[in-house]
Design a protein around this motif. Structure first.
Motif, PDB file in Angstrom:
ATOM      1  N   ARG A 177       0.859  -1.186   0.000  1.00  0.00           N
ATOM      2  CA  ARG A 177       0.000   0.000   0.000  1.00  0.00           C
ATOM      3  C   ARG A 177       0.895   1.236   0.000  1.00  0.00           C
ATOM      4  O   ARG A 177       2.001   1.215   0.536  1.00  0.00           O
ATOM      5  N   ILE A 178       0.361   2.320  -0.572  1.00  0.00           N
ATOM      6  CA  ILE A 178       1.119   3.575  -0.591  1.00  0.00           C
ATOM      7  C   ILE A 178       0.227   4.652   0.001  1.00  0.00           C
ATOM      8  O   ILE A 178      -0.982   4.690  -0.270  1.00  0.00           O
ATOM      9  N   CYS A 179       0.806   5.535   0.799  1.00  0.00           N
ATOM     10  CA  CYS A 179       0.015   6.659   1.312  1.00  0.00           C
ATOM     11  C   CYS A 179      -0.076   7.694   0.197  1.00  0.00           C
ATOM     12  O   CYS A 179       0.948   8.168  -0.301  1.00  0.00           O
ATOM     13  N   SER A 180      -1.308   8.016  -0.192  1.00  0.00           N
ATOM     14  CA  SER A 180      -1.500   8.929  -1.325  1.00  0.00           C
ATOM     15  C   SER A 180      -1.048  10.340  -0.969  1.00  0.00           C
ATOM     16  O   SER A 180      -0.863  11.176  -1.844  1.00  0.00           O
ATOM     17  N   GLN A 181      -0.873  10.610   0.320  1.00  0.00           N
ATOM     18  CA  GLN A 181      -0.450  11.962   0.700  1.00  0.00           C
ATOM     19  C   GLN A 181       1.069  12.081   0.843  1.00  0.00           C
ATOM     20  O   GLN A 181       1.697  12.895   0.188  1.00  0.00           O
ATOM     21  N   CYS A 182       1.667  11.216   1.674  1.00  0.00           N
ATOM     22  CA  CYS A 182       3.117  11.368   1.909  1.00  0.00           C
ATOM     23  C   CYS A 182       3.957  10.499   0.973  1.00  0.00           C
ATOM     24  O   CYS A 182       5.162  10.677   0.870  1.00  0.00           O
ATOM     25  N   GLY A 183       3.319   9.561   0.270  1.00  0.00           N
ATOM     26  CA  GLY A 183       4.043   8.731  -0.703  1.00  0.00           C
ATOM     27  C   GLY A 183       4.792   7.550  -0.094  1.00  0.00           C
ATOM     28  O   GLY A 183       5.414   6.781  -0.824  1.00  0.00           O
ATOM     29  N   PRO A 211      -1.291   6.151  12.114  1.00  0.00           N
ATOM     30  CA  PRO A 211      -2.730   6.459  11.998  1.00  0.00           C
ATOM     31  C   PRO A 211      -3.050   7.551  10.966  1.00  0.00           C
ATOM     32  O   PRO A 211      -4.048   7.443  10.243  1.00  0.00           O
ATOM     33  N   HIS A 212      -2.184   8.573  10.833  1.00  0.00           N
ATOM     34  CA  HIS A 212      -2.544   9.660   9.901  1.00  0.00           C
ATOM     35  C   HIS A 212      -2.464   9.237   8.426  1.00  0.00           C
ATOM     36  O   HIS A 212      -2.934   9.966   7.550  1.00  0.00           O
ATOM     37  N   CYS A 213      -1.871   8.077   8.143  1.00  0.00           N
ATOM     38  CA  CYS A 213      -1.813   7.598   6.742  1.00  0.00           C
ATOM     39  C   CYS A 213      -2.917   6.568   6.450  1.00  0.00           C
ATOM     40  O   CYS A 213      -3.257   6.336   5.288  1.00  0.00           O
ATOM     41  N   THR A 214      -3.456   5.958   7.517  1.00  0.00           N
ATOM     42  CA  THR A 214      -4.341   4.798   7.334  1.00  0.00           C
ATOM     43  C   THR A 214      -5.482   5.037   6.342  1.00  0.00           C
ATOM     44  O   THR A 214      -5.763   4.196   5.494  1.00  0.00           O
ATOM     45  N   SER A 215      -6.120   6.201   6.424  1.00  0.00           N
ATOM     46  CA  SER A 215      -7.288   6.420   5.556  1.00  0.00           C
ATOM     47  C   SER A 215      -6.874   6.845   4.147  1.00  0.00           C
ATOM     48  O   SER A 215      -7.728   7.033   3.283  1.00  0.00           O
TER      49      SER A 215
END
Ligand SMILES: Nc1ncnc2c1ncn2[C@@H]1O[C@H](COP(=O)(O)OP(=O)(O)O)[C@@H](O)[C@H]1O
Length: 285
Positions: A177-183, A211-215
């Motif tokens: 999975r990749i965090c769409s915000q921080c990459g 937690p801040h990346c989970t969603s």
């Protein structure tokens, strides 16, 4: 992208080679200092090499090239350049090239050498203008032709070939999975592969996001079971010969991953004779 158009029209290895050569011009003229830089000399960190590390990471999709190459790039102070990331950056732009690329990538096929050389040259030129030197290449070269052209333009010091059981590779790709915000990249797969047919059992804990990346987690469009299997097939057909190419040059270091990151990282450092280097670096940090 003028350079790309130029490359795609008269498609020849000499034009790609020229483009890459220009990007690597600062490093090509320098005599190789393999012994003073890599695992052959455990004291390399005490010597002053005239150029920085030029390493390549090979390995099947999902093996962890990105994870370990990026950790090493921080440790060694050289850029981590992943051609897959360059392709994905290009995919995020709209336009005909992006559409053409997404079709290829989402089928698990390789992008043409010309496009890859163009993306890589542009990245290297941008880095050079910021004073970068050396590199850890991840996902490149992936064909014999790419390896030959790279060989024409610069000296590679060391090639690390990461290896992992194929069933685990598929599970790892599906858990990515990749965090769409921080990459940042994560992996939600909890792997518990039993020992079978002489292959040792293996456990890997998931690498869960904060937690801040989970969603904000997204899955790469090419990380479906069907596409991962095709990427593995393409790897065996087109990229495995690259391992032999470097083996014949005496530059290949095979590394069987013993487990997840926490287990594998110290062992990789040890294999590279960098365990001491990490201690020294953290002492001065
Ligand atoms: N050196 C390369 N040559 C050709 N295509 C490449 C190269 N590097 C990346 N690509 C394209 O980008 C896709 C994603 O690359 P990457 O992130 O390295 O994937 P993987 O997880 O399969 O190692 C590849 O499946 C391929 O289509």
């Amino acid at each position: 992208m003028a350079a790309l158009t130029r490359l795609l029209k008269p498609s020849s290895s000499s034009s790609t080679s020229f483009l890459l050569k220009r990007s690597l011009s600062t490093t090509t003229s320098v005599v190789s200092e393999i012994q003073s830089q890599n695992h052959l000399n455990p004291n390399f960190s005490d010597s002053k090499p005239s150029r920085n590390f030029q390493w390549v990471f090979l390995g099947c999709p999902g093996v962890g090239k990105g994870t370990f190459a990026s950790r090493l790039s921080i440790l060694l102070g050289v850029p981590h350049i992943a051609t897959g990331d360059l392709v994905r950056e290009e995919l995020s732009n709209s336009g005909p090239l992006s559409r053409q690329l997404s079709e290829i990538v989402n089928q698990g096929k390789l992008v043409s050498d010309e496009i890859i050389f163009d993306l890589l040259s542009t990245r290297l030129e941008a880095g050079e203008s910021k004073g970068e030197s050396g590199f850890i290449l991840d996902g490149f070269p992936r064909t014999i032709r790419q390896a030959e052209i790279l060989d024409e333009v610069t000296e590679i010091d060391l090639v690390v070939n990461l290896k992992l059981r194929e069933d685990v590779l598929v599970e790892k790709c599906l858990g990515r999975r990749i965090c769409s915000q921080c990459g940042k990249g994560f992996n939600v797969a909890s792997i518990n592969a039993k020992a079978e047919n002489g292959k040792p059992g293996m456990s890997m804990a998931p690498l869960l996001p904060p937690p801040h990346c989970t969603s904000k987690l997204i899955t790469r469009a090419d990380d479906t079971e069907q596409v991962v299997k095709e990427r593995l097939r393409v790897y065996h057909e087109k990229s495995q010969p690259v391992e032999d190419f470097y083996k014949n040059q005496g530059k290949l270091m095979e590394f069987d991953l013993p487990g997840g990151i926490s287990e594998s990282w110290p062992k990789l450092l040890e294999a590279l004779n960098l365990d001491d280097y990490e201690v020294k670096q953290s002492a001065v940090a």
